[in-house]
Write an enzyme that holds these catalytic residues in place. Structure first.
Site, PDB file in Angstrom:
ATOM      1  N   LYS A  57       0.831  -1.211   0.000  1.00 17.63           N
ATOM      2  CA  LYS A  57       0.000   0.000   0.000  1.00 17.63           C
ATOM      3  C   LYS A  57       0.868   1.265   0.000  1.00 17.63           C
ATOM      4  O   LYS A  57       0.631   2.177  -0.782  1.00 17.63           O
ATOM      5  CB  LYS A  57      -0.918  -0.032   1.235  1.00 17.63           C
ATOM      6  CG  LYS A  57      -1.844   1.153   1.355  1.00 17.63           C
ATOM      7  CD  LYS A  57      -3.022   0.832   2.243  1.00 17.63           C
ATOM      8  CE  LYS A  57      -2.731   0.955   3.725  1.00 17.63           C
ATOM      9  NZ  LYS A  57      -2.497   2.326   4.199  1.00 17.63           N
ATOM     10  N   SER A  58       1.873   1.301   0.866  1.00 25.56           N
ATOM     11  CA  SER A  58       2.750   2.482   0.949  1.00 25.56           C
ATOM     12  C   SER A  58       3.387   2.781  -0.401  1.00 25.56           C
ATOM     13  O   SER A  58       3.444   3.929  -0.844  1.00 25.56           O
ATOM     14  CB  SER A  58       3.910   2.215   1.914  1.00 25.56           C
ATOM     15  OG  SER A  58       3.542   2.420   3.219  1.00 25.56           O
ATOM     16  N   ARG A  98       2.871   5.913  -3.258  1.00 27.04           N
ATOM     17  CA  ARG A  98       4.016   6.711  -3.729  1.00 27.04           C
ATOM     18  C   ARG A  98       4.168   6.615  -5.248  1.00 27.04           C
ATOM     19  O   ARG A  98       4.511   7.590  -5.908  1.00 27.04           O
ATOM     20  CB  ARG A  98       5.290   6.246  -3.022  1.00 27.04           C
ATOM     21  CG  ARG A  98       5.344   6.730  -1.560  1.00 27.04           C
ATOM     22  CD  ARG A  98       6.295   5.872  -0.749  1.00 27.04           C
ATOM     23  NE  ARG A  98       6.548   6.385   0.588  1.00 27.04           N
ATOM     24  CZ  ARG A  98       5.736   6.236   1.643  1.00 27.04           C
ATOM     25  NH1 ARG A  98       4.589   5.610   1.503  1.00 27.04           N
ATOM     26  NH2 ARG A  98       6.066   6.719   2.822  1.00 27.04           N
ATOM     27  N   GLY A 129      -4.365   8.070   5.240  1.00 26.42           N
ATOM     28  CA  GLY A 129      -3.477   9.003   5.940  1.00 26.42           C
ATOM     29  C   GLY A 129      -2.227   9.311   5.126  1.00 26.42           C
ATOM     30  O   GLY A 129      -1.726  10.444   5.122  1.00 26.42           O
ATOM     31  N   GLN A 167       5.610   9.464   6.860  1.00 23.86           N
ATOM     32  CA  GLN A 167       4.691  10.329   6.107  1.00 23.86           C
ATOM     33  C   GLN A 167       5.165  11.776   6.145  1.00 23.86           C
ATOM     34  O   GLN A 167       5.177  12.461   5.123  1.00 23.86           O
ATOM     35  CB  GLN A 167       3.277  10.206   6.678  1.00 23.86           C
ATOM     36  CG  GLN A 167       2.690   8.820   6.462  1.00 23.86           C
ATOM     37  CD  GLN A 167       1.304   8.664   7.040  1.00 23.86           C
ATOM     38  OE1 GLN A 167       0.817   9.535   7.765  1.00 23.86           O
ATOM     39  NE2 GLN A 167       0.660   7.558   6.743  1.00 23.86           N
ATOM     40  N   ASP A 224       2.850  -0.654  11.989  1.00 23.35           N
ATOM     41  CA  ASP A 224       1.514  -1.155  11.642  1.00 23.35           C
ATOM     42  C   ASP A 224       1.290  -2.604  12.090  1.00 23.35           C
ATOM     43  O   ASP A 224       0.164  -3.099  12.043  1.00 23.35           O
ATOM     44  CB  ASP A 224       1.276  -1.023  10.128  1.00 23.35           C
ATOM     45  CG  ASP A 224       1.231   0.444   9.711  1.00 23.35           C
ATOM     46  OD1 ASP A 224       0.919   1.297  10.561  1.00 23.35           O
ATOM     47  OD2 ASP A 224       1.521   0.737   8.531  1.00 23.35           O
ATOM     48  N   LYS A 269      -3.521   6.615  14.801  1.00 23.61           N
ATOM     49  CA  LYS A 269      -3.685   5.863  13.548  1.00 23.61           C
ATOM     50  C   LYS A 269      -5.165   5.857  13.151  1.00 23.61           C
ATOM     51  O   LYS A 269      -5.936   6.656  13.648  1.00 23.61           O
ATOM     52  CB  LYS A 269      -3.132   4.443  13.718  1.00 23.61           C
ATOM     53  CG  LYS A 269      -1.621   4.404  13.939  1.00 23.61           C
ATOM     54  CD  LYS A 269      -0.882   4.926  12.727  1.00 23.61           C
ATOM     55  CE  LYS A 269       0.620   4.978  12.956  1.00 23.61           C
ATOM     56  NZ  LYS A 269       1.310   5.705  11.886  1.00 23.61           N
TER      57      LYS A 269
HETATM   58  C1  S3P Z   1       3.132   5.067   6.241  1.00 22.01           C
HETATM   59  C2  S3P Z   1       3.818   5.418   7.372  1.00 22.01           C
HETATM   60  C3  S3P Z   1       3.349   5.101   8.721  1.00 22.01           C
HETATM   61  C4  S3P Z   1       2.345   3.956   8.714  1.00 22.01           C
HETATM   62  C5  S3P Z   1       1.294   4.134   7.651  1.00 22.01           C
HETATM   63  C6  S3P Z   1       1.919   4.239   6.281  1.00 22.01           C
HETATM   64  C7  S3P Z   1       3.661   5.487   4.933  1.00 22.01           C
HETATM   65  O1  S3P Z   1       2.722   6.245   9.263  1.00 22.01           O
HETATM   66  O2  S3P Z   1       1.734   3.822   9.972  1.00 22.01           O
HETATM   67  O3  S3P Z   1       0.386   3.048   7.674  1.00 22.01           O
HETATM   68  O4  S3P Z   1       3.215   4.965   3.894  1.00 22.01           O
HETATM   69  O5  S3P Z   1       4.523   6.373   4.911  1.00 22.01           O
HETATM   70  P1  S3P Z   1       3.556   7.412  10.016  1.00 22.01           P
HETATM   71  O6  S3P Z   1       4.540   7.948   9.076  1.00 22.01           O
HETATM   72  O7  S3P Z   1       2.542   8.434  10.409  1.00 22.01           O
HETATM   73  O8  S3P Z   1       4.167   6.737  11.195  1.00 22.01           O
END
Ligand code: S3P
Length: 432
Positions: A22-23, A27, A94, A169, A320, A347
Site C-alpha cells: 500500500k505504501s 508513492r 493518511g 509520512q 503497523d 492511527k
Molecule cells: C506510512 C507510514 C506510517 C504507517 C502508515 C503508512 C507510509 O505512518 O503507519 O500506515 O506509507 O509512509 P507514520 O509515518 O505516520 O508513522
C-alpha cells in the site's frame, strides 16, 4: 456494516502471494503524477486507499489508465497540478493526506482543499503544516490541526528539518516539497522510518542521500521514473504470518514479500519470540540508500512462542504490525511489552485502546500504558466479539484471533479490510 464470524481453524496450509504494498502503491501513483513522461506501475494495489490516490491525482490533472496487468500514469510534472475548487477526498488514506500537500505546497499562487472520512478528520496534520510553513507553503487546518484543511502553494525555501516524531509520512512530505525548493533540503529523523519515498526518488534520478538519520534531497527540474514494480506488502503479509504461527499445525509460504529493512522490524521481533519465519531479508543500510525494493518468499511454521519487549527504537520499523505483536503475546509464554509507541493513538483508530479493549474482550490478559501495552500470555484466547472501529488492521487482527481462538470471533465491521486487503477472505479460504 458487515459482521463476520471467524471460526477456529484446523490448520493453515499452502502458498499465497502477499497483496501489493500500500505504501509503495501510494508513492508510485503520486510520483507518477509528478512525472512528465508516462510511468508504468505493475502490481499496483487495488484497494480503497489506493483508489483514493488514483482519484486524487486524476483530479489534479494526471491520467490514470487502469489495465489488467498494470496502471499507466500520465502525469503533469512537478509544477503543474491543476487547481480545483472541489475538495480532494483522501477517504481513509493518511499517507495520501500527508504526502500530497508536500507536492501541492510548491505551486505558488494555487490552493486546494483536502478532506476525508470520519477517521481521517481525527488525524493530525499540524505535523506537516509546520515544516511546510517553514518552507514557504501554508496549511490552514480545522482547529489548527485537523482535516478538512486548505493548502496554499508558495515559492519554497529549502530547510533542514528535525522531525519531532519518527514519521515516514512527514519525512516524505518534506522531501517532496524539497524537490521544488531553492536548494538542498535535509530531514533528520529521531529513529529511522520506512524509506520507500527516498528509494523511489533515487530511482527517478533525483540526487538524494542518506547519512545515518539525515536524508538530503536536491531540488530538480523533473522526475525520470519509467516504471515501478510494487512488491508484496509486509504489513498485509503480517496477518498471514501471524495466523501461520498461532494456528496449530500450520505451514505456509507467503510469496514476493517486500523486505526493505525499514519494514521488517516485525520479523526481527518474531525472531526473538521464537517464531519460525524463513526468508532472505535485506540487512540494515543505514548509510546507503538503495534504489530497489528487495523481495523474498517467507516460509512460516507454527510453533511455541516466548514473550519479548519492543522498545521505542524498533517502533517505526514495525508500527503497523504492533497490534499483531499483542495478539502473538496472548499465545506466547511470559510477558510481551511494547513501549514508546504513542503514535499508535493517532492511527486509523486509537490502536492502543482498540487492541487492549478488543483482545481483552476475547479473554486476553492485557493492559494499556500511555505509549503501548503489556500482555501476559495465557496460552490462547477464548473468543467472543471484536469491534473493528472502522480500522482495517483491527478488523483483520480480530479475524486472525478468531481462527486461533477456542470458540471463534465475530468481527463487527469486517468490511474495513477493503482499505488495504480486499482479498483477505479469499486468501484465507485458500489456506484452510
Ligand atoms: C506510512 C507510514 C506510517 C504507517 C502508515 C503508512 C507510509 O505512518 O503507519 O500506515 O506509507 O509512509 P507514520 O509515518 O505516520 O508513522
Amino acid at each position: 456494516m458487515s459482521d463476520v464470524f471467524f471460526a477456529p481453524a484446523d490448520r493453515l496450509r499452502g502458498t499465497v502471494a502477499a497483496p501489493p504494498d500500500k505504501s509503495i502503491s501510494h508513492r508510485a501513483a503520486l510520483l507518477g503524477a509528478m512525472t512528465d513522461e508516462p510511468v508504468r506501475i505493475t502490481n499496483f494495489l487495488d484497494a480503497a486507499d489506493t483508489r483514493s490516490t488514483l482519484a486524487a491525482v486524476q483530479q489534479l490533472g494526471a491520467l490514470a489508465e487502469v489495465r489488467a496487468d498494470e496502471v499507466v500514469l500520465r502525469g503533469v510534472g512537478l509544477r503543474e497540478a491543476r487547481e480545483v475548487t472541489n475538495a480532494i477526498d483522501v477517504g481513509n488514506a493518511g499517507t495520501l493526506m500527508r504526502l500530497l500537500p508536500g507536492w501541492l505546497a510548491g505551486h505558488e499562487g494555487r490552493a486546494w482543499i483536502v478532506d476525508g472520512d470520519e477517521s481521517i478528520r481525527r488525524r493530525p496534520v499540524d505535523r506537516i503544516a509546520e515544516p511546510l510553513r517553514q518552507m514557504g507553503g501554508q496549511i490552514e487546518a480545522t482547529d489548527g490541526r485537523f482535516p478538512p484543511f486548505r493548502v496554499f502553494g508558495g515559492r519554497l525555501r529549502s530547510i533542514a528539518y528535525e522531525l519531532p516524531v519518527a514519521s515516514a509520512q512527514v519525512k516524505s512530505c518534506v522531501l517532496l516539497a524539497g524537490l521544488v525548493a531553492d536548494g538542498a533540503t535535509t530531514v533528520t529523523e529521531p529513529i529511522p522510518s520506512r524509506d520507500h519515498t527516498e528509494r523511489m526518488l533515487a530511482r527517478a534520478g533525483v540526487t538524494i542521500h542518506r547519512n545515518g538519520r539525515h536524508v538530503t534531497v536536491a531540488n530538480c527540474d523533473e522526475l525520470e521514473l519509467e516504471s515501478v514494480c510494487v512488491p508484496g506488502d509486509l504489513s498485509s503479509a503480517a496477518f498471514l504470518i501471524t495466523a501461520g504461527l498461532i494456528v496449530p499445525g500450520s505451514r505456509l509460504v507467503v510469496k514476493d514479500v517486500g523486505v526493505n529493512w525499514t519494514r521488517t522490524g516485525f520479523l526481527r521481533i518474531l525472531d526473538r519470540m521464537g517464531g519460525i519465519v524463513i526468508g532472505d531479508l535485506e540487512s540494515e543500510q543505514i548509510d546507503e540508500l538503495p534504489s530497489d525494493e528487495p523481495i523474498t518468499d517467507l516460509d512460516v511454521t507454527a510453533g511455541p512462542l516466548v514473550g519479548t519487549v519492543v522498545e521505542a527504537d524498533e517502533v517505526p520499523l514495525a508500527i503497523d504490525e504492533l497490534p499483531l505483536v499483542a495478539l502473538l503475546g496472548c499465545f506466547a509464554e511470559g510477558e510481551t511489552v511494547v513501549r514508546g509507541a504513542g503514535e499508535l493513538r493517532v492511527k486509523e483508530s486509537d490502536r492502543i485502546e482498540a487492541v487492549v479493549d478488543g483482545l481483552r474482550g476475547l479473554g486476553a490478559a492485557i493492559e494499556a500504558t500511555s505509549d503501548g501495552f503489556a500482555v501476559r500470555g495465557t496460552g490462547g484466547l477464548r473468543g467472543g466479539t471484536l469491534d473493528a472501529r472502522g480500522d482495517h488492521r483491527m478488523a483483520m487482527m480480530g479475524a486472525i484471533a478468531g481462527m486461533a481462538s477456542n470458540s471463534g470471533v465475530c468481527v463487527v465491521g469486517m468490511d474495513a479490510a477493503t482499505v488495504s486487503y480486499p482479498r483477505f477472505a479469499e486468501d484465507f479460504a485458500g489456506l484452510v
